[in-house]
Design an enzyme around this catalytic site. Structure first.
Site, short mmCIF file in Angstrom:
data_model
loop_
_atom_site.label_atom_id
_atom_site.label_comp_id
_atom_site.label_asym_id
_atom_site.label_seq_id
_atom_site.Cartn_x
_atom_site.Cartn_y
_atom_site.Cartn_z
CG ASN A 98 1.80 5.18 6.53
OD1 ASN A 98 1.10 4.23 6.81
ND2 ASN A 98 2.64 5.17 5.50
CD GLU A 128 -3.16 8.35 -0.05
OE1 GLU A 128 -3.29 7.89 1.10
OE2 GLU A 128 -3.66 7.80 -1.05
CD GLU A 153 -9.20 4.00 1.61
OE1 GLU A 153 -9.09 4.97 0.82
OE2 GLU A 153 -8.25 3.55 2.27
CE1 TYR A 201 -9.25 3.77 -2.09
CE2 TYR A 201 -10.13 1.55 -1.84
CZ TYR A 201 -9.12 2.47 -1.62
OH TYR A 201 -7.99 2.10 -0.94
#
Length: 968
Positions: free
Chosen positions: A360, A393, A415, A480
């Protein structure tokens, strides 16, 4: 999962700057006016924002119950994508989570949203996403561009696509701006429902506490507030959270104000207001309400804070994450030439979380295991994992948050790119972390296995193939690991300069926008066209599409007698039909007799390269140098022999990654039917000279896979005997390096992992010296667990083999220690070790304990089952236990983690009968849409194993007998 954004204006041409700035200024002015109007409505026009939401008697409002069904007539609500007629501009959002359950034990929240949107095409229907929300009021007003406010005639839910449908008496006018006001209530998830808004109960220093957090990706924002819940529907957000005074509220942006509100019962609440976000997708909005503490530091003007339970902060467990986050951010900014746009970065460690981490924007959420590091308990390897996850992240701050895929069929642009940088970046922050090279290589080998199944998928699929219920399955190894592998290959053949320049312009041009993969190809192409040194055989789009639009990968075969290279699709089991099943543009990096040669391209099914002919019996050729390409390699028999001879003579003439690749390719090609088993086995003969951990790690993983095929046969013991012969020198090598003192390895993460793997393998093989070491260290620990602590990097091994070589006393001691822990990562060491017993009755008791969440935490149950399955004695016990208790797992845990346990069983089962029983079980317990892929996978696996045993059992036996005799 991923997330963040950057700021900065990066355009070179004066005209482009002028046009862009003028357009941006107009857009910003327009957005600000709309947002200010919405704020004024929240602050002054709506009294319910400052009290408990109630039914408000306002004109043109509608209420509806959660059971409202969609009418039978067709309409735009039947389509899985939102129409493009309405585009969100701003959300004014308030959330009020209650930390006390209501009469039925459910935790609830209330909220209000003012959604400002622009009409792009006339329509008399408003569609918003909602899921499990009760929207009690809807009101529509004009901001600009219209004179008449349409009346809301009806409000209802189209359940299939999670739409709230507002039918109007007249059309919304094109280019006009409106505000829709919604007041809503919803349930806060618990336990296995950790998505949307959820609550976690935990203990800290003996106190029972709770934290509320959010997980919006991929489509859970709609369960928290009504919204245009698609990645392309970006908007700004103004967030306000109402919470108890002793809690802190966090969101994507910094808090700008805290006020007091009194509810209808006279209770006072804090109201924290946050600054406006950049333009972003709903799936990266984030909220946390907690009693955590934090540590902080500045990286330039960016304040970085790591939040965790207070005891973890006091113990310094957040310090490592704090120290690496800033340097990783700075390195990424420099690499992309694109600034990080926010003024703060929060990383929050939750006691439990449905994912490892979530990116986020400005408020990244992690499971504690992947953010906190206790220097007294955790190994340096765990620190490497934390660094890698943080890098992933933070990579999302650019790939996902700043530039977002238009729809979930392009999820790999988020990703895959974030995974690539998770491998690349930690080396610059922690130079000793060779572990990331190892992880990147291991992940690609794992991807090869997955991508050779018939049930695999292309990296990019058609948009219409990904509807709401098909989004979650897209978060898989293909997205991924294959995504990262394809990016890694592109970085190699484009060269770093061209690759980096293309990425930078891609990010600059599409900041705060959404993209498809062609946008990335175009910017790499522009980077190629801007220079003359690199020449490609085809446009970047043609090259890259060949890797992303078809599933699988090529097997490249070189015949050194002619110099001919061919390509064919590599299957788990070689098909009888020998025709080509794919056509890739393949970059061929190669060496001849140890010398690097100019790169070649294979553009069709086959091509002749005279320079790749072997002109003497001493010439050896190796393709895919440093394994930069996403493909496997096969050779003619003569070249295999010459490569093996070189390994026996001087393995260092061949790059380390290629030494690992040779073994991995050879054994996997045997399983697929492309290579004889004797050739593959011969690639291991030189291993007694090998000291590189990457090579041995690959070899051990491959051998372990083959031992699964041979379990419960006398070949199993023969293979272990051979492996012990070639592995013993490596164990001695590492013991000599550390002088036999396992406490000596303190600051070298790579050495710790190497010693750990050598001890683990040597003890598994039954090496006497290793078992004595394990028994001695375990016995000392039992005598005084405070003074004689086992080094953290060896706990898995010493605990396991201390219990395996012991009896009830050793097991009971470990169980007591396990029960005394408080749910931290150390539990995992003992959780695994308790499965190592050689006593069936102890293993059965351990399995029974897993049913009681007061003995084994719910989140560990799936891992416990996997660990017992890995024990050859425990495998059948675990299988019977799973069948007997499947309904319990489905009811109490949701069944997802236990579905993966069935996959682990499939990998371990060696007989056709066992796999058939597993298929029958899946058929009788799973929904039809879930069982299809699993059954296909198992049937392919069964076919491969039957073929392997039929073809190779006697040949492996003969090879092992001969080579054990020759080395004896």
């Amino acid at each position: 999962m991923g997330p963040k954004c950057k700021s900065g204006f990066y355009v070179s041409k004066t005209a482009a700057v002028l046009v862009t700035v003028l357009f941006a200024a107009l857009l910003i002015s327009f957005t600000v006016l709309a947002a200010l109007y919405a704020i004024s409505r929240m602050g002054h026009g709506n009294a319910t924002m400052h009290e408990e939401p109630t039914q408000v008697p306002i004109p043109f409002s509608s209420t509806f119950a959660a059971t409202t069904q969609k009418p039978s007539r067709p309409g735009i609500w039947d389509h899985y994508r939102l129409p493009q007629t309405l585009v969100p501009i701003n959300y004014q959002l308030e959330l009020w989570p209650r930390l006390d359950p209501d009469y039925d034990g459910t935790y609830r929240f209330t909220g209000e949203a003012n959604i400002t949107f622009q009409c792009k095409g006339e329509t008399d229907i408003i569609l918003l996403h909602i899921s499990h929300l009760n929207v009690t009021v809807s009101q529509l007003e004009i901001v600009s561009g219209g004179t008449e406010v349409p009346l809301v005639l009806d409000v209802w839910k189209a359940e299939v696509n999670h739409y709230m449908v507002l039918e109007l008496n007249t059309t919304l006018k094109k280019d006009s701006v409106y505000v829709l006001r919604c007041v809503f209530t919803g349930a806060i998830g618990e336990k296995r429902h950790m998505y949307g808004l959820f609550i976690i109960h935990y203990t800290d220093e003996g106190q029972n506490m709770s934290v509320v957090a959010s997980q919006m990706e991929p489509t859970y924002a709609r369960s928290v507030f009504p919204c245009f819940d698609e990645p392309a529907m970006k908007a700004t957000f103004d967030v306000r959270i109402v919470h108890l005074y002793n809690y802190v509220a966090l969101s994507n942006m910094p808090a700008v104000d805290v006020t007091i509100r009194e509810d209808e019962n006279g209770h006072k609440w804090n109201v924290t207001t946050f600054s406006t976000t950049p333009k972003m997708s709903t799936y990266i909005t984030a909220f946390v309400v907690c009693e955590f503490d934090y540590v902080s530091k500045f990286e330039g003007s960016n304040e970085i804070r790591v939040w965790a339970r207070k005891s973890s902060i006091e113990n310094g467990e957040a310090d490592y994450a704090l120290n690496v986050t800033g340097p990783i951010l700075t390195h990424l900014e420099h690499f992309f030439n694109v600034s990080y746009p926010l003024s703060k970065t929060d990383l929050v460690a939750l006691p439990d979380f449905i994912a490892n981490a979530m990116e986020n924007w400005g408020l990244m959420i992690y499971r504690e295991d992947y953010l906190l590091h206790n220097q007294m308990k955790d190994s340096l390897d765990q620190r490497a994992v934390i660094c890698t996850v943080i890098a992933h992240e933070l990579g999302h701050q650019w790939f996902g948050n700043l530039v977002t895929m238009n729809w979930w069929n392009h999820l790999w642009l988020n990703e895959g790119l974030a995974t690539f940088f998770e491998y690349l970046v930690p080396h610059y922050v922690e130079p000793q972390m060779k572990l990331n090279e190892l992880h990147a290589f291991a992940d690609m080998q794992e991807m090869f296995s997955t991508d050779s199944f018939l049930m695999s998928q292309p990296l990019t699929v058609k948009e219409e193939e990904i509807r709401s219920h098909q989004i979650l399955p897209m978060f898989n190894l293909v997205t991924y690991n294959k995504g990262a592998s394809i990016v890694r290959m592109a970085a190699s053949f484009l060269t770093k300069k061209v690759f980096q320049k293309g990425l930078s312009s891609y990010l600059q041009n599409f900041s705060y926008m959404t993209v498809e993969q062609d946008n990335l190809w175009n910017h790499w192409q522009k980077s190629v066209d801007s220079q003359n040194e690199l020449q490609l055989p085809a446009p970047v789009k043609d090259i890259m599409d060949s890797w992303t639009l078809q599933m699988g990968y090529p097997l490249i075969t070189l015949n050194t007698s002619s110099g001919t290279i061919t390509q064919e699709k590599c299957f788990l089991t070689k098909p009888d039909n020998q025709t080509s099943h794919g056509n890739w543009f393949v970059p061929i990096n190669w060496i001849k007799n140890g010398s690097v040669q100019p790169m070649k391209w294979l553009e069709g099914n086959n091509s002749l390269f005279p320079e790749m002919q072997a002109t003497s019996d001493q010439d050896w050729i190796l393709l895919n140098v440093n394994v930069s390409g996403y493909y496997r390699v096969n050779y003619d028999h003569s070249n295999w022999e010459r490569v093996q001879n070189q390994l026996m003579k001087d393995p260092n003439a061949i790059p380390v990654k290629n030494r690992a690749q040779i073994i991995d390719d050879a054994f996997k090609l045997v399983l697929s039917g492309y290579l004889d088993v004797e050739t593959a086995l011969s690639t291991t003969k030189y291993l007694s000279k090998e000291t590189e951990f990457m090579v041995w790690s690959t070899a051990l993983d491959i051998i372990d896979l083959h031992l699964n095929f041979l379990s419960n046969t006398h070949l199993y013991g023969l293979f272990k005997q051979y492996l012990l012969r070639i592995f013993s020198p490596l164990y001695k090598y590492y013991m000599d390096l550390i002088g036999g003192d396992v406490y000596k390895v303190k600051d070298d993460a790579f050495m710790q992992v190497s010693v750990h793997r050598s001890v683990k393998t040597a003890c598994w093989l039954g090496l006497k010296e290793c078992l004595q070491l394990a028994a001695s260290l375990y016995g000392r620990w039992m005598s005084n667990s405070t003074e004689n602590k086992i080094p953290s990097y060896l706990r898995y091994d010493i605990y396991c083999y201390g219990i395996a070589s012991g009896g009830v006393k050793e097991w009971e001691f470990a169980w007591e220690m396990f029960q005394s822990q408080n749910g931290t990562e150390q539990d995992q060491y003992l959780l695994f070790a308790l499965s190592c017993s050689r006593e069936p009755w102890l293993l059965n008791r351990y399995l029974q304990y897993s049913l009681d969440s007061s003995l084994v935490q719910r989140r560990y149950t799936g891992s416990l089952l996997n660990y017992v399955i890995e024990n050859d004695i425990g495998q059948s016990l675990a299988w019977g236990f799973i069948q007997e208790n499947w309904k319990h797992f489905q009811t109490e845990h949701g069944g997802h983690q236990f579905t993966s346990v069935l996959g682990d069983l499939a990998e371990r089962f060696s007989s056709e009968f066992q796999l058939d029983q597993l298929v029958k079980f899946i058929t009788s317990t799973m929904d039809e849409h879930k069982q299809h892929g699993a059954i296909e996978h198992i049937e392919e696996m069964k076919k491969s194993r039957i073929c392997f045993k039929t073809k190779y059992y006697s040949r492996i036996y003969n090879w092992l007998k001969e080579n054990l005799r020759n080395t004896g």
